[in-house]
Scaffold this active site. Sequence first.
Site, mmCIF file in Angstrom:
data_model
loop_
_atom_site.group_PDB
_atom_site.id
_atom_site.type_symbol
_atom_site.label_atom_id
_atom_site.label_comp_id
_atom_site.label_asym_id
_atom_site.label_seq_id
_atom_site.Cartn_x
_atom_site.Cartn_y
_atom_site.Cartn_z
ATOM 1 N N ASP A 74 1.159 -3.312 4.065
ATOM 2 C CA ASP A 74 2.459 -2.890 3.674
ATOM 3 C C ASP A 74 3.586 -3.562 4.971
ATOM 4 O O ASP A 74 3.032 -3.574 6.086
ATOM 5 C CB ASP A 74 2.764 -1.691 3.454
ATOM 6 C CG ASP A 74 3.901 -1.391 2.730
ATOM 7 O OD1 ASP A 74 3.859 -1.144 1.490
ATOM 8 O OD2 ASP A 74 5.252 -1.286 3.154
ATOM 9 N N GLY A 90 0.409 5.289 -0.477
ATOM 10 C CA GLY A 90 -1.082 5.204 -0.027
ATOM 11 C C GLY A 90 -1.701 5.914 -1.068
ATOM 12 O O GLY A 90 -3.034 6.128 -0.801
ATOM 13 N N GLY A 91 -1.395 6.595 -2.222
ATOM 14 C CA GLY A 91 -1.927 7.120 -3.063
ATOM 15 C C GLY A 91 -3.033 6.237 -3.754
ATOM 16 O O GLY A 91 -4.282 6.607 -3.707
ATOM 17 N N LYS A 92 -2.914 4.927 -3.891
ATOM 18 C CA LYS A 92 -3.847 3.797 -4.585
ATOM 19 C C LYS A 92 -4.796 3.573 -3.435
ATOM 20 O O LYS A 92 -5.909 3.236 -3.771
ATOM 21 C CB LYS A 92 -3.057 2.712 -5.179
ATOM 22 C CG LYS A 92 -2.131 2.985 -6.467
ATOM 23 C CD LYS A 92 -1.495 1.819 -6.580
ATOM 24 C CE LYS A 92 -0.575 2.049 -7.768
ATOM 25 N NZ LYS A 92 0.614 2.873 -7.478
ATOM 26 N N CYS A 97 5.903 -0.446 -11.462
ATOM 27 C CA CYS A 97 6.233 0.816 -12.232
ATOM 28 C C CYS A 97 7.631 0.428 -12.847
ATOM 29 O O CYS A 97 8.638 1.115 -12.547
ATOM 30 C CB CYS A 97 6.187 1.810 -11.110
ATOM 31 S SG CYS A 97 7.523 1.464 -9.737
ATOM 32 N N ALA A 120 0.902 -1.176 -0.061
ATOM 33 C CA ALA A 120 0.080 0.106 0.055
ATOM 34 C C ALA A 120 1.000 1.255 0.034
ATOM 35 O O ALA A 120 0.387 2.267 -0.626
ATOM 36 C CB ALA A 120 -0.951 -0.100 1.239
ATOM 37 N N ALA A 121 1.947 1.298 0.830
ATOM 38 C CA ALA A 121 2.671 2.631 0.879
ATOM 39 C C ALA A 121 3.169 3.004 -0.450
ATOM 40 O O ALA A 121 3.368 2.293 -1.095
ATOM 41 C CB ALA A 121 3.725 2.486 1.897
#
Length: 427
Positions: free
Chosen positions: A265, A248-250, A358, A245-246
Amino acid sequence: MQEYAGLTDATTDARRSAIYLLDQILGENRLMSECLAAGALERLSPQDRARAQRLATETMRGLERADRLLQKHLRKYPPLTVRNALRLGTVELAGGEAAHGVVNAMVEIVSRHKRHGALKGLVNAVLRKMAETAPEAWDTLRNPRLPKWLRSPLVAAWGPEAVAGMERAHFAGAPLDITLKPGAKVDLPGAVELPTGSLRLAEAGQVTALPGYDAGDWWVQDAAAALPARVLAAQPGESVLDMCAAPGGKTMQLAATGATVTALDISEGRMRRVHENLDRAGLEAELVIGDALEHEGSYDAILLDAPCSATGTIRRHPDLPHAKDGAEFGGLIELQAQMLAQAWSLLKPGGRMVFCTCSLLPDEGEVQVEEALATHDDMSVDREALMVPGVDSSWVTEEGGLRLRPDFWADRGGMDGFYIACLRKAG
């Protein structure tokens, strides 16, 4: 940074700290993010901290050009710290900074160094020559190329023309993209709406001072990074796992849909950022600190943004190809496969999972999904889920994923490199 005689906290400036960051990246193979997390700039004021980071980033971005200009005036390379002072000075001079201030600052910094102070005369002489030639010569040089260890596999995957386009995007840097909280309305000067719905600001300034930041009306997130959650399309009441998760944007995107979100996370420090971001936006999710490979549960939908080479983020992190050499990529690829299999075991029959990285390397994207499809009889790709607003159908790959590259949207400022696939589990 204790090798500078007589430089107290009161006289420590952004340029010296930028040189320290360059020493760590190029001498110790440390990422800038690692240095910052370790408190490398904590003694600086917020303004000087931002300037030091910007100077180091701009120098890494223009490293090849700076070296090409400097080599004409150096019989042999000086020690790394001195060389980095020359690089930083050259980049600043090429960018139009006043020659007097740049030359004097670099001479002062080197003169105070306990081991290299005697080379202040060299720094003075070389940078005076740079002040005469760099501003005009800079733009005649080619766009800096990726190191061979990374450029070669990218050329093999995407071709030389595409890689040249990526390098143009890397050198240009990245504008600031933001994701709006649903229903939020903000007036951000100069903001342009992108086809996928993200807002882009060419000149953002201090992010935390922008309208709507404190109110949690938006968060910083590259337009490409905002797409995986949109592809997953979480629905109100669904149980959703954000597996890595970190920062945290998503997680924020998922929580804003009304789904019941579990954010997982392994890093306690990074999860603090997730908590802070959720709190600022007034959003809720269950935060779990733990190893994804040991997590238990059952979910309607899962978003797995797997640990990867991060080669898609070089627009923002030009230090990455210089601090790394690819040696750890094999281990990352194996970990991705393990995490994908683990996530699949947590997904309910009839559920869906978005796998993304990414990365620009097919081994961390297209190949992972090809192998997963061959392994799991109950797995299929959902090509239709990829077609969210703004996505070009030409970005869909042969096996059914979405390939994003920095050279896409060249006229808009590019995007991060990403691979995204939506995987459906048989009912």
